[in-house]
Scaffold this motif. Structure first.
Motif, PDB file in Angstrom:
ATOM      1  N   VAL A 245       0.825  -1.207   0.000  1.00  0.00           N
ATOM      2  CA  VAL A 245       0.000   0.000   0.000  1.00  0.00           C
ATOM      3  C   VAL A 245       0.860   1.258   0.000  1.00  0.00           C
ATOM      4  O   VAL A 245       0.492   2.285  -0.597  1.00  0.00           O
ATOM      5  N   VAL A 246       2.033   1.192   0.637  1.00  0.00           N
ATOM      6  CA  VAL A 246       2.891   2.384   0.717  1.00  0.00           C
ATOM      7  C   VAL A 246       3.702   2.618  -0.558  1.00  0.00           C
ATOM      8  O   VAL A 246       4.444   3.598  -0.640  1.00  0.00           O
ATOM      9  N   TRP A 247       3.588   1.743  -1.570  1.00  0.00           N
ATOM     10  CA  TRP A 247       4.266   1.989  -2.848  1.00  0.00           C
ATOM     11  C   TRP A 247       3.842   3.353  -3.375  1.00  0.00           C
ATOM     12  O   TRP A 247       2.640   3.657  -3.445  1.00  0.00           O
ATOM     13  N   PRO A 248       4.777   4.218  -3.778  1.00  0.00           N
ATOM     14  CA  PRO A 248       4.417   5.595  -4.129  1.00  0.00           C
ATOM     15  C   PRO A 248       3.530   5.739  -5.365  1.00  0.00           C
ATOM     16  O   PRO A 248       2.850   6.753  -5.500  1.00  0.00           O
ATOM     17  N   GLY A 249       3.560   4.785  -6.275  1.00  0.00           N
ATOM     18  CA  GLY A 249       2.707   4.899  -7.450  1.00  0.00           C
ATOM     19  C   GLY A 249       1.251   4.725  -7.057  1.00  0.00           C
ATOM     20  O   GLY A 249       0.870   3.689  -6.513  1.00  0.00           O
ATOM     21  N   ALA A 250       0.408   5.753  -7.309  1.00  0.00           N
ATOM     22  CA  ALA A 250      -1.001   5.655  -6.945  1.00  0.00           C
ATOM     23  C   ALA A 250      -1.670   4.505  -7.688  1.00  0.00           C
ATOM     24  O   ALA A 250      -2.548   3.842  -7.158  1.00  0.00           O
ATOM     25  N   VAL A 251      -1.262   4.272  -8.927  1.00  0.00           N
ATOM     26  CA  VAL A 251      -1.830   3.180  -9.707  1.00  0.00           C
ATOM     27  C   VAL A 251      -0.755   2.485 -10.533  1.00  0.00           C
ATOM     28  O   VAL A 251      -0.231   1.452 -10.155  1.00  0.00           O
ATOM     29  N   THR A 266      12.959   2.756 -25.824  1.00  0.00           N
ATOM     30  CA  THR A 266      12.645   2.390 -24.447  1.00  0.00           C
ATOM     31  C   THR A 266      11.794   3.502 -23.841  1.00  0.00           C
ATOM     32  O   THR A 266      12.036   4.687 -24.093  1.00  0.00           O
ATOM     33  N   VAL A 267      10.795   3.111 -23.072  1.00  0.00           N
ATOM     34  CA  VAL A 267       9.849   4.074 -22.508  1.00  0.00           C
ATOM     35  C   VAL A 267       9.791   3.893 -20.997  1.00  0.00           C
ATOM     36  O   VAL A 267       9.443   2.811 -20.512  1.00  0.00           O
ATOM     37  N   ASP A 268      10.146   4.943 -20.261  1.00  0.00           N
ATOM     38  CA  ASP A 268      10.015   4.950 -18.808  1.00  0.00           C
ATOM     39  C   ASP A 268       8.718   5.677 -18.468  1.00  0.00           C
ATOM     40  O   ASP A 268       8.638   6.904 -18.553  1.00  0.00           O
ATOM     41  N   ASP A 269       7.709   4.916 -18.105  1.00  0.00           N
ATOM     42  CA  ASP A 269       6.413   5.493 -17.742  1.00  0.00           C
ATOM     43  C   ASP A 269       6.105   5.174 -16.280  1.00  0.00           C
ATOM     44  O   ASP A 269       4.973   4.868 -15.915  1.00  0.00           O
ATOM     45  N   THR A 270       7.162   5.238 -15.445  1.00  0.00           N
ATOM     46  CA  THR A 270       7.012   4.895 -14.031  1.00  0.00           C
ATOM     47  C   THR A 270       6.584   6.094 -13.182  1.00  0.00           C
ATOM     48  O   THR A 270       6.283   5.933 -12.000  1.00  0.00           O
ATOM     49  N   HIS A 271       6.598   7.288 -13.773  1.00  0.00           N
ATOM     50  CA  HIS A 271       6.145   8.510 -13.093  1.00  0.00           C
ATOM     51  C   HIS A 271       7.041   8.922 -11.927  1.00  0.00           C
ATOM     52  O   HIS A 271       6.590   9.594 -11.002  1.00  0.00           O
ATOM     53  N   ARG A 272       8.316   8.565 -12.016  1.00  0.00           N
ATOM     54  CA  ARG A 272       9.236   8.941 -10.954  1.00  0.00           C
ATOM     55  C   ARG A 272       9.863  10.316 -11.190  1.00  0.00           C
ATOM     56  O   ARG A 272      10.764  10.725 -10.456  1.00  0.00           O
ATOM     57  N   ASP A 273       9.381  11.027 -12.205  1.00  0.00           N
ATOM     58  CA  ASP A 273       9.942  12.344 -12.493  1.00  0.00           C
ATOM     59  C   ASP A 273       9.396  13.422 -11.558  1.00  0.00           C
ATOM     60  O   ASP A 273      10.009  14.461 -11.371  1.00  0.00           O
ATOM     61  N   ILE A 274       8.191  13.185 -10.970  1.00  0.00           N
ATOM     62  CA  ILE A 274       7.645  14.124  -9.986  1.00  0.00           C
ATOM     63  C   ILE A 274       7.287  13.319  -8.736  1.00  0.00           C
ATOM     64  O   ILE A 274       6.320  12.546  -8.745  1.00  0.00           O
ATOM     65  N   VAL A 275       8.070  13.479  -7.687  1.00  0.00           N
ATOM     66  CA  VAL A 275       7.860  12.723  -6.452  1.00  0.00           C
ATOM     67  C   VAL A 275       7.505  13.692  -5.333  1.00  0.00           C
ATOM     68  O   VAL A 275       8.200  14.680  -5.103  1.00  0.00           O
ATOM     69  N   GLU A 284      -4.578  10.640  -3.861  1.00  0.00           N
ATOM     70  CA  GLU A 284      -4.532  10.179  -5.250  1.00  0.00           C
ATOM     71  C   GLU A 284      -4.877   8.692  -5.336  1.00  0.00           C
ATOM     72  O   GLU A 284      -4.673   7.936  -4.393  1.00  0.00           O
ATOM     73  N   GLY A 285      -5.365   8.279  -6.527  1.00  0.00           N
ATOM     74  CA  GLY A 285      -5.587   6.861  -6.780  1.00  0.00           C
ATOM     75  C   GLY A 285      -7.036   6.455  -6.633  1.00  0.00           C
ATOM     76  O   GLY A 285      -7.919   7.253  -6.315  1.00  0.00           O
ATOM     77  N   TYR A 286      -7.276   5.170  -6.859  1.00  0.00           N
ATOM     78  CA  TYR A 286      -8.631   4.640  -6.807  1.00  0.00           C
ATOM     79  C   TYR A 286      -9.171   4.603  -5.379  1.00  0.00           C
ATOM     80  O   TYR A 286     -10.350   4.790  -5.142  1.00  0.00           O
ATOM     81  N   ASN A 287      -8.311   4.295  -4.437  1.00  0.00           N
ATOM     82  CA  ASN A 287      -8.767   3.997  -3.093  1.00  0.00           C
ATOM     83  C   ASN A 287      -7.764   4.575  -2.089  1.00  0.00           C
ATOM     84  O   ASN A 287      -6.905   3.858  -1.592  1.00  0.00           O
ATOM     85  N   PRO A 288      -7.837   5.880  -1.797  1.00  0.00           N
ATOM     86  CA  PRO A 288      -6.831   6.524  -0.951  1.00  0.00           C
ATOM     87  C   PRO A 288      -6.659   5.810   0.387  1.00  0.00           C
ATOM     88  O   PRO A 288      -7.602   5.245   0.934  1.00  0.00           O
ATOM     89  N   ASP A 289      -5.450   5.839   0.920  1.00  0.00           N
ATOM     90  CA  ASP A 289      -5.138   5.146   2.156  1.00  0.00           C
ATOM     91  C   ASP A 289      -4.244   6.028   3.018  1.00  0.00           C
ATOM     92  O   ASP A 289      -3.329   6.681   2.514  1.00  0.00           O
ATOM     93  N   ASP A 295       4.252   9.997  -3.008  1.00  0.00           N
ATOM     94  CA  ASP A 295       3.484   9.702  -4.214  1.00  0.00           C
ATOM     95  C   ASP A 295       4.262  10.058  -5.476  1.00  0.00           C
ATOM     96  O   ASP A 295       4.931  11.101  -5.527  1.00  0.00           O
ATOM     97  N   PHE A 296       4.178   9.175  -6.494  1.00  0.00           N
ATOM     98  CA  PHE A 296       4.640   9.504  -7.841  1.00  0.00           C
ATOM     99  C   PHE A 296       3.491  10.235  -8.525  1.00  0.00           C
ATOM    100  O   PHE A 296       2.510   9.612  -8.940  1.00  0.00           O
ATOM    101  N   LEU A 297       3.567  11.536  -8.606  1.00  0.00           N
ATOM    102  CA  LEU A 297       2.468  12.302  -9.188  1.00  0.00           C
ATOM    103  C   LEU A 297       2.299  11.960 -10.662  1.00  0.00           C
ATOM    104  O   LEU A 297       3.265  11.781 -11.389  1.00  0.00           O
ATOM    105  N   GLY A 298       1.053  11.863 -11.082  1.00  0.00           N
ATOM    106  CA  GLY A 298       0.755  11.592 -12.486  1.00  0.00           C
ATOM    107  C   GLY A 298       0.543  10.132 -12.812  1.00  0.00           C
ATOM    108  O   GLY A 298       0.342   9.789 -13.972  1.00  0.00           O
ATOM    109  N   SER A 299       0.560   9.240 -11.787  1.00  0.00           N
ATOM    110  CA  SER A 299       0.438   7.810 -12.079  1.00  0.00           C
ATOM    111  C   SER A 299      -1.007   7.326 -12.124  1.00  0.00           C
ATOM    112  O   SER A 299      -1.268   6.144 -12.376  1.00  0.00           O
TER     113      SER A 299
END
Length: 366
Positions: A245-251, A266-275, A284-289, A295-299
């Motif tokens: 649950v604590v993984w920074p990617g919201a989704v 190669t495509v890095d779409d991990t959203h680690r550019d804005i932390v 953020e995300g489907y089910n906030p906790d 958070d990785f913003l934009g995920s």
């Protein structure tokens, strides 16, 4: 070329969850949408979305809504296992459709829906929102125009916060109908198959693990597999939606590599550019906790709520669909046939993992 006299749109939104609300608010701002109706089994959700979209009609009965003479187009945004009947009701009236993926959760039902759509000639598209992000569009163009030569190998790795999985398993009475491939892996799969649209898959081999979500909800943690194509090219896919649950990617955190005879992307779409890190719980995300404070913003795949409006790919996808049906513009939406193909492939991943052996493609319900 766009029509010189755009058609008006009377929009029915079936399903007043997150996505129904997102798309409804976008539609309410579109100049050709002059009537909106909302249907949901939960009166409080129907009223909430109806109020936010300034709907002209709100009901608990989707059939009553779809029968309304004002309706010219329908968004089906119910829970995944409830798509079939609203789709068929809209097809019967020959209404344009935007359907959240999948068409159905079972192959036989998906095939029935696809045949009904094709027989009626209805313009039906399916919500694979990733196709509307500039990142994937730029890659699509390079692959389409031959910059890489002949594509021979694609890899994708998707990591997801387990909040998504727990939310999906909570909403079903049969955990066997839910899997990381069918519900979420299908997005990465669609992006890859969209890149390789001229290639025909002929075999699949996969394995799954269930050590984290199995004890919690009889769920599957992760699936890894390999698709072989008729011309010898390969696609290696990995998805895990069991990250803590604590993984920074919201989704979604996704990495893709596309190798061809003349080049590679190669495509890095991990959203680690804005932390962002904060002492306050993240929404953020489907089910906030409350445990999530980094958070990785934009995920979040639909985009972000900014200045009171949804900004990002789901807004773009919805607006382009409304332009498609009002002005006749071509768009890159997934077709119903493509959506059925994606469901078939995700089911094949799960079947191979379950039987622990390679599976010939395509598979059927039987």
């Amino acid at each position: 070329m766009a029509r010189k006299a755009p058609k008006r749109i009377g929009l029915a939104i079936v399903g007043a969850g997150r996505v129904g609300l997102f798309r409804g608010e976008v539609a309410a701002r579109h100049p050709q949408v002059d009537w909106i109706g909302v249907a949901d089994l939960k009166p409080e959700r129907a009223k909430l979305v109806g109020d936010k979209c300034k709907a002209d009609f709100v009901t608990a009965d989707f059939r009553e809504l779809i029968r309304r003479p004002e309706v010219t187009a329908v968004i089906v945004a119910t829970d995944e296992h409830l798509h079939v009947e609203p789709i068929l009701a809209a097809v019967e009236r020959k209404l344009s459709l935007m359907i959240e993926k999948p068409l159905a959760t079972e192959l036989a039902e998906s095939e029935r829906v696809l045949q009904a759509i094709q027989k009626s000639g209805v313009d039906a598209v399916v919500g694979y929102t990733q196709r509307f992000r500039r990142k994937w569009l730029s890659v699509k163009e390079k692959v389409r125009t031959g910059a890489l030569g002949d594509v021979t190998l694609v890899t994708s790795r998707a990591f997801m916060n387990r909040l998504v999985a727990l939310d999906n398993y909570k909403r079903t009475n049969d955990a066997s109908k839910i899997s990381p491939m069918v519900i979420s892996g299908t997005h990465a799969l669609d992006v890859v198959m969209w890149m390789m649209e001229a290639k025909r898959p002929v075999e699949i081999f996969a394995r799954s693990v269930d050590k984290a979500l199995g004890p919690l909800c009889k769920g599957i943690d992760a699936t890894a597999g390999l698709i072989a194509f008729e011309d010898g090219s390969l696609y290696h896919s990995v998805i895990s939606w069991a990250l803590p649950v604590v993984w920074p990617g919201a989704v979604y955190s996704l990495e893709v590599g596309i190798t061809g005879t003349e080049g590679v992307i190669t495509v890095d779409d991990t959203h680690r550019d804005i932390v962002m890190a904060t002492s306050r719980p993240q929404s953020e995300g489907y089910n906030p906790d409350s445990e999530r404070k980094v958070d990785f913003l934009g995920s979040y795949p639909p985009g972000d709520m900014v200045l009171g409006e949804l900004r990002g790919p789901m807004r773009e996808e919805t607006e382009q669909w409304l332009n498609r049906i009002s002005m006749g513009l071509a768009t890159q939406h997934a077709t119903a046939a493509e959506a059925h193909n994606r469901l078939m492939l995700t089911k094949a991943f799960d079947k191979s993992a379950r039987l622990k052996k390679p599976i010939a493609l395509p598979i059927t319900e039987e």
